[in-house]
Design a protein around this motif. Structure first.
Motif, PDB file in Angstrom:
ATOM      1  N   GLU A  51       0.743  -1.342  -0.119  1.00  0.00           N
ATOM      2  CA  GLU A  51      -0.056   0.018  -0.023  1.00  0.00           C
ATOM      3  C   GLU A  51       0.803   1.226   0.041  1.00  0.00           C
ATOM      4  OE1 GLU A  51      -4.016   0.428   0.039  1.00  0.00           O
ATOM      5  OE2 GLU A  51      -2.997  -1.029  -1.176  1.00  0.00           O
ATOM      6  N   GLN A  52       2.076   1.129   0.985  1.00  0.00           N
ATOM      7  CA  GLN A  52       2.847   2.496   0.772  1.00  0.00           C
ATOM      8  C   GLN A  52       3.526   2.691  -0.837  1.00  0.00           C
ATOM      9  OE1 GLN A  52       5.412   1.209   3.880  1.00  0.00           O
ATOM     10  NE2 GLN A  52       4.732   2.655   5.096  1.00  0.00           N
ATOM     11  N   GLU A  53       3.806   1.580  -1.295  1.00  0.00           N
ATOM     12  CA  GLU A  53       4.239   1.841  -2.708  1.00  0.00           C
ATOM     13  C   GLU A  53       3.186   2.134  -3.366  1.00  0.00           C
ATOM     14  OE1 GLU A  53       5.838  -1.986  -3.955  1.00  0.00           O
ATOM     15  OE2 GLU A  53       7.527  -2.030  -2.028  1.00  0.00           O
ATOM     16  N   ARG A  54       2.033   1.645  -3.252  1.00  0.00           N
ATOM     17  CA  ARG A  54       0.858   2.216  -4.436  1.00  0.00           C
ATOM     18  C   ARG A  54       0.819   3.387  -4.187  1.00  0.00           C
ATOM     19  NH1 ARG A  54      -4.073   3.549  -3.606  1.00  0.00           N
ATOM     20  NH2 ARG A  54      -4.198   2.943  -1.647  1.00  0.00           N
ATOM     21  N   ILE A  55       0.537   4.057  -2.937  1.00  0.00           N
ATOM     22  CA  ILE A  55       0.471   5.530  -2.891  1.00  0.00           C
ATOM     23  C   ILE A  55       1.209   6.444  -3.391  1.00  0.00           C
ATOM     24  CG2 ILE A  55       0.147   7.359  -0.932  1.00  0.00           C
ATOM     25  CD1 ILE A  55      -1.507   4.982   0.855  1.00  0.00           C
ATOM     26  N   VAL A  56       2.605   5.977  -2.995  1.00  0.00           N
ATOM     27  CA  VAL A  56       3.749   6.706  -3.712  1.00  0.00           C
ATOM     28  C   VAL A  56       3.466   6.799  -4.935  1.00  0.00           C
ATOM     29  CG1 VAL A  56       6.221   7.022  -3.968  1.00  0.00           C
ATOM     30  CG2 VAL A  56       5.338   6.669  -1.607  1.00  0.00           C
ATOM     31  N   GLU A  57       3.170   5.647  -6.025  1.00  0.00           N
ATOM     32  CA  GLU A  57       3.089   5.620  -7.223  1.00  0.00           C
ATOM     33  C   GLU A  57       2.031   6.623  -7.642  1.00  0.00           C
ATOM     34  OE1 GLU A  57       5.477   4.819  -9.421  1.00  0.00           O
ATOM     35  OE2 GLU A  57       6.725   4.678  -7.739  1.00  0.00           O
ATOM     36  N   HIS A  58       0.681   6.457  -6.881  1.00  0.00           N
ATOM     37  CA  HIS A  58      -0.243   7.224  -7.337  1.00  0.00           C
ATOM     38  C   HIS A  58       0.308   8.656  -7.181  1.00  0.00           C
ATOM     39  CE1 HIS A  58      -4.441   8.742  -7.152  1.00  0.00           C
ATOM     40  NE2 HIS A  58      -4.400   9.353  -6.131  1.00  0.00           N
ATOM     41  N   LEU A  59       0.816   9.185  -6.342  1.00  0.00           N
ATOM     42  CA  LEU A  59       1.038  10.638  -6.010  1.00  0.00           C
ATOM     43  C   LEU A  59       2.072  11.237  -6.849  1.00  0.00           C
ATOM     44  CD1 LEU A  59       0.960  10.533  -2.225  1.00  0.00           C
ATOM     45  CD2 LEU A  59      -0.758  11.727  -3.669  1.00  0.00           C
ATOM     46  N   ARG A  60       2.933  10.229  -7.698  1.00  0.00           N
ATOM     47  CA  ARG A  60       4.011  10.805  -8.324  1.00  0.00           C
ATOM     48  C   ARG A  60       3.477  11.711  -9.709  1.00  0.00           C
ATOM     49  NH1 ARG A  60       8.765   9.411  -6.735  1.00  0.00           N
ATOM     50  NH2 ARG A  60       8.987   7.352  -5.739  1.00  0.00           N
ATOM     51  N   SER A  61       2.250  11.564 -10.170  1.00  0.00           N
ATOM     52  CA  SER A  61       1.754  12.403 -11.045  1.00  0.00           C
ATOM     53  C   SER A  61       1.230  13.699 -10.488  1.00  0.00           C
ATOM     54  CB  SER A  61       0.724  11.727 -11.612  1.00  0.00           C
ATOM     55  OG  SER A  61      -0.658  11.198 -10.971  1.00  0.00           O
ATOM     56  N   SER A  62       1.063  13.845  -9.367  1.00  0.00           N
ATOM     57  CA  SER A  62       0.650  15.147  -8.757  1.00  0.00           C
ATOM     58  C   SER A  62       1.635  16.208  -8.582  1.00  0.00           C
ATOM     59  CB  SER A  62       0.082  14.857  -7.809  1.00  0.00           C
ATOM     60  OG  SER A  62      -0.561  16.418  -7.218  1.00  0.00           O
ATOM     61  N   LYS A  63       1.485  17.485  -8.910  1.00  0.00           N
ATOM     62  CA  LYS A  63       2.583  18.406  -8.657  1.00  0.00           C
ATOM     63  C   LYS A  63       2.123  19.666  -7.615  1.00  0.00           C
ATOM     64  CE  LYS A  63       5.077  17.127 -11.980  1.00  0.00           C
ATOM     65  NZ  LYS A  63       6.361  16.714 -11.553  1.00  0.00           N
ATOM     66  N   SER A  64       0.860  19.146  -6.641  1.00  0.00           N
ATOM     67  CA  SER A  64       0.477  19.893  -5.761  1.00  0.00           C
ATOM     68  C   SER A  64       1.757  20.218  -4.677  1.00  0.00           C
ATOM     69  CB  SER A  64      -0.643  19.324  -4.993  1.00  0.00           C
ATOM     70  OG  SER A  64      -0.202  18.379  -4.295  1.00  0.00           O
ATOM     71  N   PRO A  65       1.867  21.323  -4.105  1.00  0.00           N
ATOM     72  CA  PRO A  65       2.906  21.492  -3.451  1.00  0.00           C
ATOM     73  C   PRO A  65       2.934  20.389  -1.864  1.00  0.00           C
ATOM     74  CG  PRO A  65       1.365  23.261  -2.940  1.00  0.00           C
ATOM     75  CD  PRO A  65       1.228  22.461  -4.171  1.00  0.00           C
ATOM     76  N   GLU A  66       1.642  20.048  -1.350  1.00  0.00           N
ATOM     77  CA  GLU A  66       1.685  19.035  -0.499  1.00  0.00           C
ATOM     78  C   GLU A  66       2.316  17.704  -1.060  1.00  0.00           C
ATOM     79  OE1 GLU A  66      -1.641  22.065   0.245  1.00  0.00           O
ATOM     80  OE2 GLU A  66      -0.957  20.645  -1.565  1.00  0.00           O
ATOM     81  N   THR A  67       1.880  17.427  -2.249  1.00  0.00           N
ATOM     82  CA  THR A  67       2.616  16.119  -2.662  1.00  0.00           C
ATOM     83  C   THR A  67       3.988  16.129  -3.151  1.00  0.00           C
ATOM     84  OG1 THR A  67       0.308  15.599  -3.743  1.00  0.00           O
ATOM     85  CG2 THR A  67       2.321  14.427  -4.621  1.00  0.00           C
ATOM     86  N   LEU A  68       4.522  17.258  -3.430  1.00  0.00           N
ATOM     87  CA  LEU A  68       5.883  17.419  -3.993  1.00  0.00           C
ATOM     88  C   LEU A  68       6.598  17.190  -2.592  1.00  0.00           C
ATOM     89  CD1 LEU A  68       5.853  20.368  -6.462  1.00  0.00           C
ATOM     90  CD2 LEU A  68       6.317  17.935  -6.666  1.00  0.00           C
ATOM     91  N   TYR A  69       6.085  17.859  -1.576  1.00  0.00           N
ATOM     92  CA  TYR A  69       6.943  17.916  -0.126  1.00  0.00           C
ATOM     93  C   TYR A  69       6.884  16.491   0.580  1.00  0.00           C
ATOM     94  CZ  TYR A  69       8.348  19.051   4.804  1.00  0.00           C
ATOM     95  OH  TYR A  69       8.834  18.656   5.802  1.00  0.00           O
ATOM     96  N   PHE A  70       5.677  15.884   0.299  1.00  0.00           N
ATOM     97  CA  PHE A  70       5.651  14.527   0.543  1.00  0.00           C
ATOM     98  C   PHE A  70       6.502  13.553  -0.207  1.00  0.00           C
ATOM     99  CE2 PHE A  70       3.963  10.272  -0.522  1.00  0.00           C
ATOM    100  CZ  PHE A  70       3.820   9.645   0.690  1.00  0.00           C
ATOM    101  N   LEU A  71       6.705  13.721  -1.262  1.00  0.00           N
ATOM    102  CA  LEU A  71       7.677  12.742  -2.129  1.00  0.00           C
ATOM    103  C   LEU A  71       9.053  13.072  -1.843  1.00  0.00           C
ATOM    104  CD1 LEU A  71       6.088  12.894  -5.511  1.00  0.00           C
ATOM    105  CD2 LEU A  71       5.917  11.050  -3.661  1.00  0.00           C
ATOM    106  N   TRP A  72       9.320  14.367  -1.335  1.00  0.00           N
ATOM    107  CA  TRP A  72      10.736  14.825  -1.027  1.00  0.00           C
ATOM    108  C   TRP A  72      10.932  14.223   0.227  1.00  0.00           C
ATOM    109  CZ3 TRP A  72      11.696  20.318   0.988  1.00  0.00           C
ATOM    110  CH2 TRP A  72      12.810  20.475   1.479  1.00  0.00           C
ATOM    111  N   SER A  73      10.228  14.618   1.213  1.00  0.00           N
ATOM    112  CA  SER A  73      10.517  14.493   2.530  1.00  0.00           C
ATOM    113  C   SER A  73      10.386  12.738   3.034  1.00  0.00           C
ATOM    114  CB  SER A  73       9.540  14.914   3.580  1.00  0.00           C
ATOM    115  OG  SER A  73       8.356  14.976   3.317  1.00  0.00           O
TER     116      SER A  73
END
Length: 273
Positions: A113-135
């Motif tokens: 599930e963690q992997e699925r959620i990360v892959e799902h979010l990779r297409s987003s450019k919202s600041p919240e998602t960018l910070y999540f993917l970075w951190s």
């Protein structure tokens, strides 16, 4: 049986009834919504019941509103449940029948599930998602894209100003303080990130702004954030009793303002004598 014992018994019965009702409601939710994948969460195990229930109900919220913020919160709840399962997997169950296997399968599911959620979010450019993917994943591209948003309205929220401050903590301490003050000024009543107080206290202390460091340490304490002991505080600051009293009065005013969502950085005097 006296009145006190009757009251205690009534409270206990009500608590148990509430617990059974919550379980029943969660079971009903799972039955009505197979897309929640409850069967993969080892739902009949007494271990990790609370984080599992929190995750199930939030998955339902994601179904209704699949915003980036909700999906990121789902990742956090999956992580909490995963940590609990890791501990539970070390417990030797009294009934060996498939218990360890079901816990292991649920643990594997959380990783997927963690992997699925990360892959799902990779297409987003919202600041919240960018910070999540970075951190959370160390994605350097996400970090660059997040930092490129600095100075734009997209980062003009309490959460994003705090997120930006985490980047500058070890690079520019004056800027860190400014961003943290921005975060507090943008914070709404009842929605306070108490990590801000700790970071303000430690950053001011590193800059040798001991009065401000003490003020923010006291604000942190008022929000039940663990700080140094009284003895350690005396060693760290060494103010006179009258000076402590003056600083604590400022801290009290800031606490009230933060709680009411009306904090302004001007509440801290330029010179504190």
């Amino acid at each position: 049986m006296n009145i006190t014992r009757l009251s205690i018994l009534a409270i206990a019965v009500a608590s148990l009834s509430g617990c059974f009702e919550a379980n029943k409601n969660t079971d009903q939710l799972c039955s009505s919504n197979p897309e929640l994948r409850c069967e993969k969460l080892n739902i009949n195990d007494g271990q990790c019941r609370i984080p599992r229930t929190d995750l199930i109900w939030h998955r339902f919220e994601v179904l209704k509103n699949p915003s980036d913020v909700n999906v990121i919160e789902e990742y956090r709840l999956v992580s909490v449940y995963r940590k609990c399962l890791e501990l539970a997997s070390q417990i030797q169950p009294l009934d060996q029948t498939n218990v360890k296997e079901r816990r292991f399968n649920a643990l594997m599911h959380t990783g997927e599930e963690q992997e699925r959620i990360v892959e799902h979010l990779r297409s987003s450019k919202s600041p919240e998602t960018l910070y999540f993917l970075w951190s959370q994943t160390g994605d350097e591209t996400a970090r660059r894209e997040f930092l490129q948003l600095e100075g734009t309205p997209k980062l003009n929220t309490a959460d994003m100003q705090y997120a930006l401050a985490t980047f500058y903590t070890s690079r520019d301490q004056d800027k860190t303080i400014n961003l943290l003050n921005n975060a507090l000024e943008l914070s709404r009543q009842g929605q306070i990130n108490t990590e801000i107080f700790k970071t303000l206290a430690s950053t001011h202390y590193r800059l040798n702004n001991k009065e401000r460091a003490y003020i923010w340490a006291m604000v942190a304490k008022s929000f039940n954030v663990p700080i140094a002991s009284e003895q350690e505080i005396q060693l760290l600051y060494g103010f006179s009793e009258s000076h402590y009293a003056k600083l604590e009065k400022i801290a009290d005013n800031i606490e009230d303002a933060v709680k009411s969502g009306s904090f302004k950085r001007s509440m801290i005097p330029g010179q504190i004598k």
